[in-house]
Design a protein around this motif. Structure first.
Motif, short mmCIF file in Angstrom:
data_model
loop_
_atom_site.label_atom_id
_atom_site.label_comp_id
_atom_site.label_asym_id
_atom_site.label_seq_id
_atom_site.Cartn_x
_atom_site.Cartn_y
_atom_site.Cartn_z
N GLU A 121 22.77 1.50 -12.17
CA GLU A 121 21.85 0.54 -11.56
C GLU A 121 21.08 -0.25 -12.64
OE1 GLU A 121 21.09 -0.47 -8.47
OE2 GLU A 121 22.88 0.60 -7.81
N LYS A 124 23.55 -2.65 -14.08
CA LYS A 124 23.81 -3.74 -13.14
C LYS A 124 22.69 -4.77 -13.17
CE LYS A 124 24.82 -4.49 -8.25
NZ LYS A 124 24.95 -3.85 -6.92
N LYS A 125 21.45 -4.27 -13.23
CA LYS A 125 20.30 -5.16 -13.29
C LYS A 125 20.35 -6.01 -14.55
CE LYS A 125 15.28 -5.07 -12.79
NZ LYS A 125 14.08 -4.22 -12.65
N ASN A 128 23.13 -8.66 -14.18
CA ASN A 128 22.71 -9.76 -13.32
C ASN A 128 21.77 -10.71 -14.06
OD1 ASN A 128 24.17 -8.92 -11.11
ND2 ASN A 128 22.53 -7.64 -10.31
#
Length: 514
Positions: A121, A124-125, A128
């Motif tokens: 996570e 992923k952050k 992005n």
């Protein structure tokens, strides 16, 4: 005398004494025998009791032995089961230990996965955020917004896809034509050759020949009462003009016209023409027509080899002899469709019986469409359902004009056979208005596509030539356009046979030398 009496008395007394002594001795002997029998019986009873006791003891001994044997076997079985139970208990204990170990491992893995998920996570952050930064940088460099760049890429991809699509369609069409055209043409040609038939367009009038022109006056009758009676009873118009030795019967209902023809022919043969006789002959003509209808239905079933038809369906088939579609006799058309579908089914290894049955019944609704509301397809389906016809045959009838999807290949063959029979040269005729409307609809469909400059329906609507604008439609897009026009024609129009879509792209450059 006294002596004789004494002797007789003595003799009688002696006899009586002998009889008494005999009876006494016999009694003693009987008593002796009875005592002996009783003693023998007592001895036998005692002997039987002894034997019974011995047998009882033997049976008890045997029973005890069997009980001991069963007890030993039971003990042995109990020991074996106890041993098996102990083994199962040990296995269960082992399985429980294994499950405990797995549970511990799973808990450990779950904790590890939770840690990995948290890590993913976070990654992923970060990704992005990087993508957003890259997008902003790219927009600054390209001087394009996100939507503008998206639209630009979609336009480029659409061009590439259009080219690839055209190429795929071209290749598939080429392969399909190479593999299927030859076989399809051979099968259809073979079927048509085996089912060759002459066609004559039927009209809405019948001509009755007269033996002489004098008969016209007798048919008209005094003050026209004979002709009025005949027209009233049959619903048909009699045209008596200058045509030599002939009377014309005009009417759109072929059954009534046939009744009028038969009745008039009978009146001419009989020679007596008056209203009462006309009424009698019309009734006889109706009875004769009913028998003709039945015979024609049976003939059609026999000619096509279709068996076990409901009597009502046979009558409706016979009525089709007096029904036309664009001038084509519907019964002859149905027989021809049945034979064509059967031949093609045999060539393709399909169910020939089902194909010929569906072909014969595909237009059965036309026997009733003058009397009932609805299309001939729906009327035919309702009639066949009422007569408990095969559901697959009903589907073929319902699908022969594309109202529903065909469920079998035989249904598709009925569609093809119907088109072949209807599109034969001279088989059908159509009105000028319907003909012009069909050509206009064909040209309107072609003109509705972007990039089309002009379209022309030619060859009686069998071909449409489309001239496209060369600066808007390229060679690859022409293939896609032809396919799209064909699909739209199939969806929006009804026509026998097939329509050729011919797309033409021409670019001319003109210059002048001065």
């Amino acid at each position: 005398m006294n002596t004789t009496l004494i002797i007789i008395a003595t003799f009688l007394i002696s006899i009586a004494i002998g009889i008494f002594l005999g009876m006494f001795l016999r009694k003693k002997i009987a008593e002796s025998k009875i005592q002996g029998a009783e003693q023998e019986a007592k001895r036998l009873v005692d002997l039987a009791k002894v034997e019974a006791e011995n047998m009882k003891k033997e049976e008890i001994i045997k029973a005890k032995e069997e009980i001991m044997k069963d007890r030993n076997e039971l003990d042995k079985e109990i020991k074996e089961r106890r041993s098996e139970v102990q083994k199962q208990e040990s296995r269960m204990i082992q399985k429980e230990e294994n499950l405990d170990r797995r549970s511990d491992n799973l808990e450990k893995k779950e904790k590890d996965l939770d840690k990995e998920y948290e890590s993913i996570e976070l990654q992923k952050k970060e990704v992005n955020e990087l993508i957003e930064k890259q997008s902003q940088e790219l927009q600054k460099i390209a001087s394009l917004s996100k939507e503008e760049a998206k639209n630009f890429l979609l336009a480029q991809v659409e061009k590439e896809i259009s080219t690839e699509k055209a190429k795929i369609i071209r290749d598939l069409n080429q392969k399909a034509k190479e593999e299927s055209d030859k076989n399809a043409k051979e099968i259809i040609t073979y079927a048509v050759q085996k089912c060759a038939a002459d066609h004559t367009s039927e009209t809405t009038v019948s001509i009755v020949n007269l033996p002489s022109d004098d008969m016209k006056g007798r048919i008209i009758g005094r003050e026209g009462r004979n002709i009025k009676a005949l027209e009233t009873l049959t619903g048909i118009d009699l045209i008596i003009d200058d045509t030599p030795e002939a009377v014309i019967l005009s009417g759109f209902d072929p059954l009534r016209r046939e009744v009028a023809r038969i009745a008039l022919q009978k009146l001419i043969d009989d020679g007596r023409i008056h209203p009462a006789k006309i009424e009698e002959m019309v009734e006889k003509a109706k009875e004769e027509l009913s028998q003709i209808i039945k015979d024609e239905g049976e003939r059609a079933a026999l000619e096509t080899g279709v068996n076990n038809l409901h009597p009502d369906i046979i009558k409706l088939l016979g009525k089709l002899k007096y029904r036309t579609s664009y001038g084509q006799n519907v019964l002859s058309h149905s027989i021809e469709v049945s034979n064509l579908a059967r031949i093609m089914a045999e060539e393709l290894g399909l169910d020939a019986k089902r194909a010929r049955r569906a072909g014969l019944l595909h237009d059965i609704g036309k026997a009733l469409d003058h009397d009932m509301e609805g299309t001939h397809v729906q009327i035919g389906v309702d009639v066949l359902k009422k007569c408990k016809e095969n559901p697959l045959v009903i589907n073929a009838v319902e699908a022969h004009h594309g109202d529903v999807e065909p469920q079998t290949m035989e249904a598709v063959l009925v569609q093809a056979a119907d088109a072949i029979s209807a599109s034969r040269p001279g088989a059908r005729r159509e009105t000028l208005e319907a003909y012009i409307k069909r050509l206009e609809s064909l040209e309107a469909i072609a003109d509705s596509f972007e990039g089309v400059e002009k379209s022309f329906a030619i060859q009686a609507g069998r071909e449409v030539r489309i001239i496209v604008k060369p600066d808007k439609i390229n060679d690859d897009q022409m293939i896609v356009l032809a396919r799209d026009v064909s699909k739209k024609i199939e969806e929006e129009m009804e026509y026998p046979g097939q329509i050729k879509v011919n797309v033409i792209r021409e670019k001319r450059i003109v210059d002048y030398a001065k």
